[in-house]
Structures are given as structure tokens and as C-alpha cells.
Design a protein around this motif. Sequence first.
Motif, PDB file in Angstrom:
ATOM      1  N   ARG A  80       0.396   4.226  -8.946  1.00  0.00           N
ATOM      2  CA  ARG A  80      -0.638   3.719  -9.848  1.00  0.00           C
ATOM      3  C   ARG A  80      -0.010   3.120 -11.105  1.00  0.00           C
ATOM      4  O   ARG A  80      -0.501   2.120 -11.636  1.00  0.00           O
ATOM      5  CB  ARG A  80      -1.623   4.837 -10.195  1.00  0.00           C
ATOM      6  N   LEU A 131       0.854  -1.193   0.000  1.00  0.00           N
ATOM      7  CA  LEU A 131       0.000   0.000   0.000  1.00  0.00           C
ATOM      8  C   LEU A 131       0.886   1.238   0.000  1.00  0.00           C
ATOM      9  O   LEU A 131       1.879   1.296   0.728  1.00  0.00           O
ATOM     10  CB  LEU A 131      -0.908   0.032   1.234  1.00  0.00           C
ATOM     11  N   ASP A 148      -1.875  -0.275  -4.764  1.00  0.00           N
ATOM     12  CA  ASP A 148      -3.008   0.423  -4.167  1.00  0.00           C
ATOM     13  C   ASP A 148      -2.537   1.728  -3.533  1.00  0.00           C
ATOM     14  O   ASP A 148      -1.485   1.770  -2.877  1.00  0.00           O
ATOM     15  CB  ASP A 148      -3.684  -0.437  -3.106  1.00  0.00           C
TER      16      ASP A 148
END
Length: 309
Positions: A53, A28, A58
Motif C-alpha cells: 500500500r 497485484l 493493489d
Amino acid sequence: MPNIIFMGTPDFSVPILKDLNEAYGVDLVVSQPDKPVGRKRIMTPPKVAAAARELDIDVYQPENIKDEEAMRKLESIDPDIIVTAAYGQILPKALLELPKHGAVNVHASLLPKYRGGAPIHHAVMAGEEKTGITIMYMAEGLDSGDIISQKEIPILEEDDTGSLHDKLSRLGSELLLETLPSIFDGSNESIPQEHASATYSPNVSKEDERLDFGRPAHEVFNHIRGLSPFPGAYTKLGDKRLKIYGAKPTGEKTAKPAGEILGVHDEGFLVAAEDEALLITEVQLAGKKKTTAKEFIQNRQDLVGQSLG
């Protein structure tokens, strides 16, 4: 592979994210919210969010990392480690205690010097001869945690904040990857900082950007290169703001008043500082494009004898 949360925002953090993801995988990425950019105020993601991205990682962009919702989101990752690099918010104690191997920060100075948000700018403006990267365990105070590893580099006369930023970003990535194995196996010998020796580097203010030609030429030179290419040091030319992005000390003594434009030079124009002439090489007049000082002065030679400031 360990579960890793990476927290960062500006372009300084992008190489660190990419190399960390390639070596270990990142589960993340946490970054600051999108912000309006430019005259048209177009909502634009931070460099780290955009890079994440592209890497198909994420991305989470909370307004406030201390919110309960943010804590639940990060808890759901069950992180083994949190790595931060210029994230831009202070992490709460509960978040620092969440990962099994702690939260570590990649900081662009030789701590305890230059804690805070603009360590590269301030190190150059202060005329430091060296700087570096510190990998540290995060604590509740501002950049006050125990030091795990450090690596220094010289600040060269030709460096400005832009060139040093790029060098330190790469160095931060290299040092992080060298240091992570000792964090994961617990073999590192982290040491407390000497808090009495701490200095601070807050984000650059508008007042910090204003030049004072009444200082010695080398101090003015450091001020200019410390704010180049962003946000840019400025002075006043008549009633207009003149940003100065490039300069060189000349060693030529002068008794002219500080700020007086002394003459045209092959590379730009000369301005009097407290002790000697300073060569101005790159400028931007308010409302105009950035240009070489040579091009700027070509059709403005009547400015010789006028004063900046």
C-alpha cells in the motif's frame, strides 16, 4: 513490462517485493488476511500488505486462495509470472498453470533440505554450517518444484534466526533479480530436486520451544539461537516460564546436574548442560520485559544452585 503478481506475507518478503517492483513493476500483491495482534488484539495487516500500500500497489487478501473468486481475481491480471515468497498457502494447480512464464518461489533454504514454513529456524536449530536461497518453479507438492538457481551463505556462530532472516531476505531479492531474465527468455536450465534427500521444516510448535538442558551445550545453544528473536526458547524457573534469547557455550566442563544455575558471570549467569556450562545472556521472565541476563541475576543471586526445567 511483464504483468507480475507477487504473493507474500511476512517481513522476509518485503525487500523482495520492493526490489521486484522497482525493477519490473508489480501489478497485484496477494497476502494473507489482516490478523489481531498484541494484547489488545488490534487488527493488523501483514508486513507485505502494508508495504504494498505504501508503494501504491493493489492488494488482495483472500481467506482461501483456492476459492473461485480468488482465481477470477488473479485471472483478471493476465499474469506473465507469479512470484511467491513466504506467502503461507499452497497454490492450486490451476493457479500454477495460469502465468505464461510459470509461478516461481523464493525459498529460504538449499532445497531439497528444509522444505516447509520455517526453514531458517530449523537450519539454525540443527546446527547447520550453511544455508541459502533457492529460486524454484512451483509444483503441487510442498516446495518440490524444479530448481532454477541457488546461492548459499555460511551460518556464523554469532548468527541467530533474526540475523540470518535478514541476510536471506536480501539474498533472496538479489538472486531473484539475477534469475528473472533467464525465466523470461526461457534460457534457464532448471533441474528436478532429489526428492529422496528432502527434509522438512514445519512451523515451530510450542513443544519445539521448550529447552532440554540434558543435551550437549552446543545443541542447547543452537536451539536457543534458532528460536531467537521469535518465538523464543523457554524453560521453567519454579512455576514461571523463563524465555532465553541469548546464550554462549563456554567450554567449561561440569558434572553438575543438567539445568542447575552454576553461578553469576560478567555477562549473565551459567547453567549446566549435559557436558559443559552454558552462559545465558538474555532472558525474559513471564509477565516481565526482556532484559540482559546480567540485570536479571543481579538481585536474584539466591537462584544459584536452583534448577531450570
